[in-house]
Motif scaffolding. Structure first.
Motif, short mmCIF file in Angstrom:
data_model
loop_
_atom_site.label_atom_id
_atom_site.label_comp_id
_atom_site.label_asym_id
_atom_site.label_seq_id
_atom_site.Cartn_x
_atom_site.Cartn_y
_atom_site.Cartn_z
N GLY A 52 -3.45 -12.26 -6.04
CA GLY A 52 -3.07 -12.35 -7.56
C GLY A 52 -2.32 -11.28 -7.98
N GLY A 53 -2.42 -9.87 -7.15
CA GLY A 53 -1.68 -8.80 -7.62
C GLY A 53 -0.08 -9.16 -7.08
N ALA A 54 -0.12 -9.80 -5.80
CA ALA A 54 1.24 -10.08 -5.47
C ALA A 54 2.06 -11.28 -6.41
N VAL A 55 1.22 -12.12 -6.73
CA VAL A 55 1.96 -13.05 -7.77
C VAL A 55 2.29 -12.47 -9.17
N VAL A 56 1.75 -11.33 -9.48
CA VAL A 56 2.04 -10.64 -10.92
C VAL A 56 3.16 -10.00 -10.50
N ILE A 57 3.30 -9.03 -9.55
CA ILE A 57 4.66 -8.33 -9.04
C ILE A 57 5.66 -9.22 -8.69
N ALA A 58 5.51 -10.35 -8.24
CA ALA A 58 6.85 -11.36 -7.77
C ALA A 58 7.17 -11.83 -9.32
N PHE A 59 6.31 -12.30 -10.11
CA PHE A 59 6.68 -12.81 -11.45
C PHE A 59 7.56 -11.83 -12.17
N ILE A 60 6.95 -10.53 -12.02
CA ILE A 60 7.87 -9.57 -13.02
C ILE A 60 9.28 -9.34 -12.18
N GLY A 61 9.17 -9.42 -11.02
CA GLY A 61 10.40 -9.18 -10.05
C GLY A 61 11.44 -10.16 -10.38
N VAL A 62 11.09 -11.49 -10.85
CA VAL A 62 11.90 -12.69 -10.83
C VAL A 62 12.39 -12.60 -12.44
N GLN A 63 11.45 -12.16 -13.02
CA GLN A 63 11.97 -12.10 -14.53
C GLN A 63 12.91 -10.85 -14.73
N VAL A 64 12.88 -9.88 -13.78
CA VAL A 64 14.07 -8.75 -13.95
C VAL A 64 15.09 -9.26 -13.18
N MET A 65 15.12 -10.07 -12.13
CA MET A 65 16.14 -10.71 -11.50
C MET A 65 16.82 -11.86 -12.47
N LYS A 66 16.27 -12.46 -13.15
CA LYS A 66 17.01 -13.43 -14.02
C LYS A 66 17.77 -12.55 -15.08
N ARG A 67 17.65 -11.20 -15.49
CA ARG A 67 18.33 -10.37 -16.31
C ARG A 67 19.57 -9.92 -15.73
N MET A 68 19.47 -9.83 -14.37
CA MET A 68 20.62 -9.14 -13.78
C MET A 68 21.77 -9.98 -13.44
#
Length: 143
Positions: A52-68
């Motif tokens: 669950g913690g990994a999914v939350v961190i990955a979700f945040i990372g993907v959201q940041v990636m989409k803005r880069m």
């Protein structure tokens, strides 16, 4: 400094953080993983919290990636585009799950566990590498 040296340093730092996280969460212990999969016995829910913690961190990372516009050390992101579920995916997933359940390891924790020096870990990693080589020689040549 050379760009590939930065890439190597970033990959090494990521691997160290990942390995430390696996160790801190207890996921280097195959009995903990097997305890999670033993839903009718002495079930250990700790892996669910790690996942669950990994999914939350990955979700945040993907959201940041989409803005880069592009990653720090490359010209573009390399994101898979194939969304098809085929026989290779199902067979590979089943083999991964069987290996994970029987051995108590998936590739990341298995490699990190080599530092612990348990002989079964080395056997698992060797079997994993043999499987990867067989796939590379046999299956990927069919595509």
């Amino acid at each position: 400094m050379n760009r590939s040296l930065f890439q190597f340093g970033a990959a090494l730092a990521s691997g160290i953080v990942f390995g430390f996280g696996l160790s801190l969460s207890g996921m280097l212990n195959p009995h903990r993983v097997q305890g999670f999969l033993d839903i009718f016995g002495a079930w250990d829910p700790s892996l669910a919290f790690v996942l669950g913690g990994a999914v939350v961190i990955a979700f945040i990372g993907v959201q940041v990636m989409k803005r880069m516009r592009h990653p720090a050390f490359d010209e573009s992101f390399h994101v898979p585009t194939n969304r098809r579920i085929d026989a290779s995916l199902v067979i590979g997933s089943a083999l991964f799950g069987l290996g994970w359940g029987l051995g108590g390891f998936c590739p990341g924790p298995a490699i990190a566990s080599l530092a612990v020096g348990v002989p079964q870990t080395a056997l698992f990693v060797i079997a994993m590498l043999v499987g990867m080589i067989i796939y590379d020689r046999v299956w990927s040549s069919r595509s």
